[in-house]
Design an enzyme around this catalytic site. Sequence first.
Site, mmCIF file in Angstrom:
data_model
loop_
_atom_site.group_PDB
_atom_site.id
_atom_site.type_symbol
_atom_site.label_atom_id
_atom_site.label_comp_id
_atom_site.label_asym_id
_atom_site.label_seq_id
_atom_site.Cartn_x
_atom_site.Cartn_y
_atom_site.Cartn_z
ATOM 1 N N LYS A 106 0.843 -1.207 0.000
ATOM 2 C CA LYS A 106 0.000 0.000 0.000
ATOM 3 C C LYS A 106 0.880 1.260 0.000
ATOM 4 O O LYS A 106 0.641 2.184 -0.766
ATOM 5 C CB LYS A 106 -0.919 0.029 1.230
ATOM 6 N N ARG A 157 -9.710 1.054 8.402
ATOM 7 C CA ARG A 157 -9.344 -0.313 8.760
ATOM 8 C C ARG A 157 -10.456 -1.033 9.491
ATOM 9 O O ARG A 157 -10.315 -2.209 9.816
ATOM 10 C CB ARG A 157 -8.118 -0.284 9.671
ATOM 11 N N ARG A 217 12.049 -6.067 5.130
ATOM 12 C CA ARG A 217 12.010 -4.598 5.185
ATOM 13 C C ARG A 217 12.983 -4.054 6.237
ATOM 14 O O ARG A 217 13.072 -4.559 7.346
ATOM 15 C CB ARG A 217 10.590 -4.143 5.525
ATOM 16 N N ARG A 260 11.247 -2.596 11.366
ATOM 17 C CA ARG A 260 10.276 -1.785 12.097
ATOM 18 C C ARG A 260 9.902 -2.545 13.363
ATOM 19 O O ARG A 260 9.807 -3.777 13.323
ATOM 20 C CB ARG A 260 9.031 -1.609 11.204
ATOM 21 N N ARG A 320 -0.873 -8.929 13.286
ATOM 22 C CA ARG A 320 -1.357 -7.905 12.340
ATOM 23 C C ARG A 320 -2.146 -8.554 11.208
ATOM 24 O O ARG A 320 -3.164 -8.013 10.770
ATOM 25 C CB ARG A 320 -0.172 -7.109 11.783
#
Length: 216
Positions: A13, A86, A125, A158, A169
Site C-alpha cells: 500500500k 481499517r 524490510r 520496524r 497484524r
Amino acid sequence: MHLILLGAPGAGKGTQGALLTERYGILRLSTGDLLRDAVREGSALGLDAKRYMDAGELVPDEVILGLVRGVMARVRTGVVFDGFPRTIPQAEGLDALLTELDRPLDAVVVVDVGDEELVRRIAGRRICPKCGATYNVHHRPPAVPGVCDVCGAEPRSRPDDAEETVRRRLAVYREQTAPLISFYEDSPTPVHVVDGARGMGDVAADIALLLDPIRE
Ligand code: AP5
C-alpha cells in the site's frame, strides 16, 4: 481524485501510494505514518498509540478519525488513503467526513497478496532509524550491507515487523479490515482488486489502467 488502498500488512500500500502521489499529484494519507510521527515526537497520542502498534493491534477508531479529520481540513488536492479505513466505524466516519467536505470517494483498490509473500516482504524490510530511508534485503538493499546509503546509520526492522507481531497484524487484518471489501462492494464506490504479488511496476501499471480514466 479520492481513493482507498486496501490490503494486508506488506501488500504494498505504501509503495503503490507513493507512486500514485507522483502520477496524479495527490496526497498520500497514511495513518501508519501519522502514528509513527506521533511516536517519534513523543506526544501523548504517540505514546498511547505505540502500545497498540507494538502489539499488532489497531489504534482506537476515535483517535484515527481525529487524525484524518485534522489532515483533511488542510488538504486541497485529492487523497489516496493508505491503511485507512481499517474498520467499519472508520469507513463510516470517512464517508461522513467526505460527504461533509463534498469530496466523493472515486475508487477502492484492493491490493491482494498471499500470506507467504507478505511475511517474506515484511521480514526483508529495513528502515533507517535516523533519516527514514527504506530498504528491502530482497530487492532494494543498501549499497553496503547494514549501512544507510543516505546517512550511514544502520537500517533496522520496524518494531512491529517482529514475526509474532506480524502474525497478529495479519489476523487483525482478516478479522477487522477485510470485511471492508464487502462493505464497499455494497456501496456505490467501485471496488477493484489487483494482483499485488507481482513486481511493483506491474502492480502500478494495473492500478494506472484502472485510475487513469477517472483522473482529475
Ligand atoms: P501501517 O503503517 O499502515 O502498516 P500496515 O498496514 O501493516 O502496512 P505495511 O506498512 O506493513 O505495508 P504496506 O502494505 O504499506 O506495504 P509496503 O509498501 O510498505 O500500520 C502500522 C500500525 O499502525 C498498525 O498495525 C496499527 O497498529 C496502526 N494503524 C495504522 N493505521 C491504522 C488505522 N487506520 N486504524 C487503527 N490502527 C492503525 O511494502 C512492504 C515491503 O514490501 C517493503 O519493503 C516494500 O519495498 C516491499 N514491496 C512492496 N511492493 C512489493 C512488490 N510488488 N514486490 C516485492 N516487494 C514489494
